[in-house]
Design a protein around this motif. Structure first.
Motif, PDB file in Angstrom:
ATOM      1  N   ALA B  97       0.835  -1.187   0.016  1.00 53.50           N
ATOM      2  CA  ALA B  97       0.196  -0.058  -0.222  1.00 53.50           C
ATOM      3  C   ALA B  97       0.993   1.281   0.004  1.00 53.50           C
ATOM      4  O   ALA B  97       2.146   1.200   0.376  1.00 53.50           O
ATOM      5  CB  ALA B  97      -0.834   0.044   1.147  1.00 53.50           C
ATOM      6  N   PRO B  98       0.343   2.173  -0.474  1.00 55.93           N
ATOM      7  CA  PRO B  98       1.170   3.652  -0.451  1.00 55.93           C
ATOM      8  C   PRO B  98       1.292   4.212   0.933  1.00 55.93           C
ATOM      9  O   PRO B  98       0.357   3.613   1.824  1.00 55.93           O
ATOM     10  CB  PRO B  98       0.426   4.456  -1.463  1.00 55.93           C
ATOM     11  N   LYS B  99       2.320   4.986   1.110  1.00 55.24           N
ATOM     12  CA  LYS B  99       2.291   5.572   2.338  1.00 55.24           C
ATOM     13  C   LYS B  99       1.446   6.782   2.531  1.00 55.24           C
ATOM     14  O   LYS B  99       1.143   7.666   1.681  1.00 55.24           O
ATOM     15  CB  LYS B  99       3.659   6.171   2.720  1.00 55.24           C
ATOM     16  N   GLU B 100       0.537   6.870   3.461  1.00 53.97           N
ATOM     17  CA  GLU B 100      -0.116   7.960   3.852  1.00 53.97           C
ATOM     18  C   GLU B 100       0.254   8.646   5.184  1.00 53.97           C
ATOM     19  O   GLU B 100      -0.674   8.483   6.117  1.00 53.97           O
ATOM     20  CB  GLU B 100      -1.601   7.474   3.945  1.00 53.97           C
ATOM     21  N   PRO B 101       1.105   9.484   5.129  1.00 47.27           N
ATOM     22  CA  PRO B 101       1.483   9.974   6.553  1.00 47.27           C
ATOM     23  C   PRO B 101       0.223  10.956   6.971  1.00 47.27           C
ATOM     24  O   PRO B 101      -0.383  11.517   6.154  1.00 47.27           O
ATOM     25  CB  PRO B 101       2.662  10.909   6.112  1.00 47.27           C
ATOM     26  N   ASP B 160       7.915  10.893   9.194  1.00 41.18           N
ATOM     27  CA  ASP B 160       8.711   9.847   9.929  1.00 41.18           C
ATOM     28  C   ASP B 160       8.358   8.540   9.129  1.00 41.18           C
ATOM     29  O   ASP B 160       9.139   7.557   8.989  1.00 41.18           O
ATOM     30  CB  ASP B 160       8.053   9.747  11.323  1.00 41.18           C
ATOM     31  N   GLU B 161       6.983   8.588   8.627  1.00 36.40           N
ATOM     32  CA  GLU B 161       6.559   7.241   8.068  1.00 36.40           C
ATOM     33  C   GLU B 161       7.155   7.302   6.659  1.00 36.40           C
ATOM     34  O   GLU B 161       6.780   5.914   6.112  1.00 36.40           O
ATOM     35  CB  GLU B 161       5.043   7.527   7.734  1.00 36.40           C
ATOM     36  N   MET B 162       7.891   7.877   6.054  1.00 36.59           N
ATOM     37  CA  MET B 162       8.459   7.670   4.871  1.00 36.59           C
ATOM     38  C   MET B 162       9.730   8.042   4.618  1.00 36.59           C
ATOM     39  O   MET B 162      10.273   9.277   4.638  1.00 36.59           O
ATOM     40  CB  MET B 162       7.563   8.850   4.025  1.00 36.59           C
ATOM     41  N   TYR B 167       5.689   8.536  -1.784  1.00 36.27           N
ATOM     42  CA  TYR B 167       4.275   8.114  -1.429  1.00 36.27           C
ATOM     43  C   TYR B 167       4.152   6.994  -1.855  1.00 36.27           C
ATOM     44  O   TYR B 167       3.459   6.074  -1.134  1.00 36.27           O
ATOM     45  CB  TYR B 167       3.196   9.177  -1.785  1.00 36.27           C
ATOM     46  N   PHE B 168       4.280   6.796  -3.218  1.00 32.63           N
ATOM     47  CA  PHE B 168       3.757   5.557  -3.893  1.00 32.63           C
ATOM     48  C   PHE B 168       4.884   5.405  -5.247  1.00 32.63           C
ATOM     49  O   PHE B 168       5.475   6.170  -5.447  1.00 32.63           O
ATOM     50  CB  PHE B 168       2.356   5.615  -4.295  1.00 32.63           C
ATOM     51  N   ASP B 169       4.771   3.954  -5.873  1.00 27.19           N
ATOM     52  CA  ASP B 169       5.695   3.720  -6.808  1.00 27.19           C
ATOM     53  C   ASP B 169       4.852   2.801  -7.601  1.00 27.19           C
ATOM     54  O   ASP B 169       4.618   1.632  -7.318  1.00 27.19           O
ATOM     55  CB  ASP B 169       7.017   2.956  -6.277  1.00 27.19           C
ATOM     56  N   TRP B 170       4.134   3.195  -8.447  1.00 23.38           N
ATOM     57  CA  TRP B 170       3.173   2.452  -9.252  1.00 23.38           C
ATOM     58  C   TRP B 170       3.410   2.323 -10.577  1.00 23.38           C
ATOM     59  O   TRP B 170       4.120   3.117 -11.275  1.00 23.38           O
ATOM     60  CB  TRP B 170       1.731   3.475  -9.129  1.00 23.38           C
TER      61      TRP B 170
END
Lengths: 263, 794
Positions: B97-101, B160-162, B167-170
């Motif tokens: 899943a993508p990162k969603e800080p 911090d979350e990333m 955010y994403f690599d699609w």
């Protein structure tokens, strides 16, 4: 906007006395720069002294020159038959300032007092060898503009009028900043009995300036081609996201050519 | 249709019903709404791009005259209030899943862009709030700014979350097949295409007035929004965590959005939260600078493109690697815009057997980037149409001809692209031909030669675009990561006297729905347009709505209205059959009259409406009284407007000034309801695209300061930047909605930027220029001419 008070000056003496009595008094002319600045809290004033009823408006032909009262609106200069006949370049310059709303409110005195480095009027004053009349003295344009937003005016000095000697020929060409439509480069070329003057606005790091090299070339031959070999030093020019100094230098040459061709 | 209504139905250029109030200054916008005892919110925003917050001291501000409260992120966190969420999330190519800080409403611990909300002062007047805000002492520990998306990956960590700022690599498409196609290609054209960042600039800045009714335990929020129901859903369920029914959202007259008012921003949520806390209405209106700093920006992509051609110059494969700058936080549609609204459009109007795209969405210390007029589709069109032009030049082929031989042929529809979409219908050559004819493409050479005599460089540029509009089938978007459905609702309420109110979930903020939607109803029911009122923008009055964006109002919302009207007619037939003692199967409805086939019996629509509410002679065994029908419409597919725009420019080499001297646009929007409104949409879209191509740019300096935060520096297009536009259409009716419509709101903004840049490059090709970035400022053009001339002299 910070809280302020507002008063109308009934004449120039009243304006000067109110200015002296205030801590941070500011003269309100057309308000086209001052009001937005106050609204954005970039400036504050405890007292705004409105000059609109101080009797400073009007245009007169003084024989060798045209005298324009400090509170004369741009639209009045733009549409004045007297100005259009004697110095059409000045009327044309006024017609290109801001937009219709700005021209209906903005004044020549306000513009000259503010000395915005991108304003149009300062170039006309400098090239035409105008005189700035104040409540206490006359200042030659060459001595008046002392740097970006800086002038020779004293703290409590009020501009009453500007006199422009009638030139043999003159022309103003502006390359507007696409966003603000202030001059990114504006060149006023005037041909008078004492020679050619070239004044540049919108480009100089210290505000409006005359260009000796261009003037020398045009004095020897008044043609667009004569300035082809004149170098415009870009080290004294502004460089920002809208135009680098070398591009401004190039535009000075181009606008000068166009102004000369239109003279 | 009865006399007098002939010119009011589908296809008529009816003057906009809503314009009288707008042009006389009688529109009622959020800022025009004032509630008794209201307080004013002023937000303190970060003036640095990236910093740890060491301390915020609000004591002095709280004591200022007129101040009621000062809140920081800790107060919001203490009440458990959530931040904005992402409404559509793609899956990473590795399946994760993508990162969603998190995006706190007011910053907690850190600020991440210039304009980030740090605190709010709420006071009895705006002046008091603003004055007090200057007393807040904020102690920040500055961190490096990250501005350039091309170097954002692995740069200073922002969340911090990333750890890598990604955010994403699609991905989408077949990587191996595309590699094979490019490997076997006769020629591979490579180009880096940058889509610059722009600022939406709706004429009405965002605003909110929130109040809380203690007796009803219910909130009302007036806000400048494109989708009030979405605002209610997100704010109730994710931010405030209150029952959805306890929040009433009203989007009154709204002055433009262009996507920037889809997203639910911190300000309106903070006002709503504070209204309950303080038991007083709280108002906030952005000034223009706040709009520049805080409204979601648009575009900001960097693409590496590889296009493979066979020996006949037919396209065999396309690979696009994109870095999309999403800014410091995610917002509603920020992740879908560069992915499913972008990658799926990479086939354009062309038959491309193999396509692969990889998109990395990156975090920078800039304001968030979200959907902006066209949302992903302009970016896809720009990179493709720039590459098509660049390729045509490389292979020495006329760009019109190169496009023509690669168009999807007319008989290939429905056409399955290599990037998931299936185009239902289209015919691209007639639009190309018509546009070429409109601009007299054949004689361009003589115009160019004439311009050269005047010392001007003249160029012509094409753009053949496609867009996927009318978003969209809920079942499809659901499989692609959407967290919402994308249907639309309509209620058609017929009053006893025959007047009609239409309640639509679409939202008009300039589109002219009051007129267009009324035309649909007038046409179908044969009633005068003035008897129809369109109601939108109020969650208490409308069943549900997904709002207006993605050129969806007509194709989805209009179809829902059409379906509700059909239900009204069906019910009317049963009533009429009963009244005229005829068989329902013999009933016909036309021109506002119910008739019995083969007889002269008839009942007017008004008589049936009256009978429904005064049901003395009524089929009570079959029907309930009343005449009001609801329809929810979920489309089967996207719609695919397409067309060709051609721009002609003249460049003054002495200054670099570009003059757009001619423009021909030939669009296929399917059936047109109101051609005048459509033309206006095309004009506005082209102007917006020309703005991006020539003038507009969100300029962050390396410290992350937005230097273009006022109209002194941010250049919007003006009327004198445009020529008189030649507009025409081809029509292939959409196959899967009742009206055969496709949508027109975004087309101009999608088609126009590459047309302008292609024309500029064409003009400058005489000195050897092959590429130009947006915005093509006068200085860039002057420099390109200088550089090319110098290179040629070497």
């Amino acid at each position: 906007m910070y809280a302020t008070t507002y008063a109308k000056a009934k004449d120039v003496a009243d304006a000067v006395s109110q200015l002296k009595g205030a801590d941070e008094g500011k003269l309100l002319a057309g308000g086209q720069t001052l009001i937005p600045t106050l609204k954005q809290r970039l400036a504050s004033s405890d007292c705004l002294i409105d000059l609109s009823d101080a009797g400073l408006s009007g245009i007169s032909d003084e024989g060798g020159s045209i005298r324009i009262g400090a509170m004369t609106r741009h639209v009045e200069v733009e549409t004045s038959e007297m100005v259009k006949k004697a110095i059409p370049a000045l009327a044309a310059l006024a017609s290109g300032i801001g937009d219709r709303q700005v021209r209906n409110c903005g004044t020549i005195g306000g513009s000259v007092a503010n000395n915005d480095p991108s304003a149009c009027y300062p170039s006309a004053l400098l090239a035409l060898g105008a005189t700035v009349h104040t409540d206490r003295r006359d200042i030659a344009a060459g001595d008046y503009f002392t740097g970006m937003f800086e002038t020779a005016l004293d703290e409590d000095e009020v501009i009453t009028a500007v006199s422009f000697p009638k030139p043999e020929a003159a022309s103003y060409v502006k390359f507007p900043n696409p966003a603000s439509r202030y001059a990114m480069v504006g060149v006023f070329v005037a041909k008078t009995s004492s020679g050619v003057a070239v004044a540049v606005t919108g480009a100089g790091q210290d505000g409006v300036f005359r260009h000796g090299g261009l003037e020398a070339a045009l004095n020897s031959s008044f043609s667009a081609e004569s300035i082809d070999s004149v170098a415009v030093d870009d080290s004294v020019l502004m460089s920002d996201m809208h135009a680098s100094a070398d591009y401004r230098a190039h535009l000075i040459t181009q606008m000068t050519k166009r102004a000369v061709a239109a003279c | 249709m009865p006399e007098g209504t002939m010119n009011q139905g589908i296809g008529a250029s009816v003057r906009r019903k809503e314009d009288k109030k707008f042009i006389t200054g009688k529109g009622r916008y959020t800022d025009d709404i004032n509630r008794n005892g209201q307080l004013y919110a002023y937000f303190i925003r970060s003036d640095v791009a990236h910093a740890n917050i060491k301390n915020i001291n609000v004591n002095a501000a709280a004591k200022c005259e007129g101040v009621v409260a000062v809140y920081t992120g800790e107060d919001i966190a203490a009440d458990g209030i959530g931040g904005p969420i992402c409404g559509w999330t793609p899956t990473n190519r590795d399946g994760s899943a993508p990162k969603e800080p998190p995006h706190p409403l007011l910053a907690v611990g850190k600020v991440r862009y210039v304009g980030d909300h740090i605190a709010v002062v709420i006071a009895e007047s705006l002046e008091a709030a603003q004055a007090a805000s200057e007393k807040i002492v904020i102690d920040l520990d500055n961190l490096p700014a990250v501005v350039d998306p091309a170097t954002a990956i692995g740069n200073t960590q922002i969340h911090d979350e990333m750890d890598d700022n990604v955010y994403f690599d699609w991905e989408l498409g077949d990587e191996t097949a595309t590699a094979d196609a490019l490997g076997g290609a006769d020629k591979v054209i490579e180009l880096t295409v940058t889509n610059n960042r722009v600022i939406p600039n709706a004429i009405e800045p965002r605003a909110a007035v929130a109040e809380y009714d203690e007796i009803e335990d219910r909130y009302t929020l007036y806000t400048s929004s494109q989708n009030p129901h979405l605002t209610r859903l997100v704010m109730a369920a994710f931010m405030m965590q209150i029952p959805e029914s306890k929040l009433h959202v009203v989007a009154p007259d709204v002055g433009g959005g262009f996507g920037s008012k889809i997203y639910i921003y911190p300000e309106e949520a903070v006002c709503t939260w504070a209204a309950k806390k303080l038991r007083k209405p709280v108002k906030w209106t952005a000034d223009r600078t706040q709009a520049f700093l805080g409204d979601a920006h648009g575009r900001d992509h960097v693409n590496k493109v590889k296009l493979g051609l066979d020996k006949n110059n037919k396209i065999v494969g396309l690979r696009v690697d994109t870095i999309a700058n999403l800014g410091a936080y995610l917002s509603a549609f920020s992740m879908v815009t560069p992915t499913y609204l972008h990658g799926t459009l990479l086939s354009g109007c062309y038959d491309i057997p193999a396509i692969y795209t990889n998109v990395k969405g990156v975090c920078t210390t800039t304001v968030n980037v979200d959907a902006y007029r066209g949302a992903g589709r302009p970016e896809a069109t720009y990179l493709l149409e720039r590459t098509m032009d660049y390729a045509a030049r490389q292979i020495g082929m006329d760009p019109a001809e190169f496009r023509r031989i690669n168009f999807i042929p007319k008989d290939a529809f429905p056409y399955q692209t290599a990037v998931a979409l299936q185009y239902d219908i289209g015919d691209y050559e007639p639009a190309l031909d018509k546009a070429m004819e409109m601009i007299d493409y054949a004689n361009f050479g003589s115009r160019q030669a004439e311009a050269a005599k005047r010392g001007k460089y003249r160029g012509i540029g094409l753009s053949s675009y496609i867009e996927a509009c009318g978003i969209a089938p809920s079942a499809v978007v659901g499989t692609l990561g959407a967290r919402v459905g994308l249907y639309e609702s309509a209620v058609v309420r017929v009053d006893p006297t025959g007047t009609i109110s239409v309640f639509t979930g679409a939202h008009s903020h300039g589109q002219g729905h009051d007129t267009t939607f009324a035309q649909i109803v007038a046409d179908k029911l044969g009633v005068p347009i003035d008897s129809i009122d369109i109601v939108h923008g109020d969650t208490d009055r409308i069943p549900f709505g997904m709002g207006t964006y993605g050129s969806r109002s007509l194709a989805v919302g209009g179809t829902a209205i059409s379906k509700a009207v059909d239900k009204v007619i069906e019910k009317g037939k049963i009533i009429a059959a009963h009244m005229m003692e005829a068989a329902e199967t013999d009933l016909e409805f036309k021109d506002g009259k119910f008739t019995v086939a083969g007889t002269d019996k008839e009942k007017s629509f008004g008589e049936i409406a009256l009978s429904a509410y005064v049901p003395h002679n009524f089929p009570h065994d079959r029907l309930e009284p009343g005449l009001e029908e609801t329809a929810f419409y979920d489309p089967l597919n996207f719609t695919y407007p397409a067309g060709t725009h051609i721009c002609e420019v003249e460049i003054d080499p002495a200054t670099g000034v570009v003059d757009i001297v001619d423009w021909a646009a030939c669009d296929d929007f399917g059936n047109l309801i109101n051609p005048m409104i459509v033309e206006g949409q095309v004009h506005g879209g082209i102007a917006q695209g020309v703005g991006q191509a020539l003038l507009e740019n969100a300029h962050y300096n390396e410290d992350g300061q937005l230097l273009t935060a006022s109209y002194m520096d941010y250049c919007m297009p003006r009327a004198d930047n445009l020529p008189s536009l030649k507009i025409d259409y081809t029509v292939t009716a959409c196959t899967h909605n009742d009206l055969g419509v496709k949508g027109c709101g975004e087309a101009g903004a999608i088609a126009s930027p590459p047309a302008v840049i292609n024309a500029i490059v064409d003009a400058l090709s005489v000195v050897g220029v092959t590429d130009m970035s947006m915005p093509a400022t006068t200085e860039k053009i002057w420099r390109a001419i200088n550089d090319a001339t110098a290179k040629a002299a070497e």
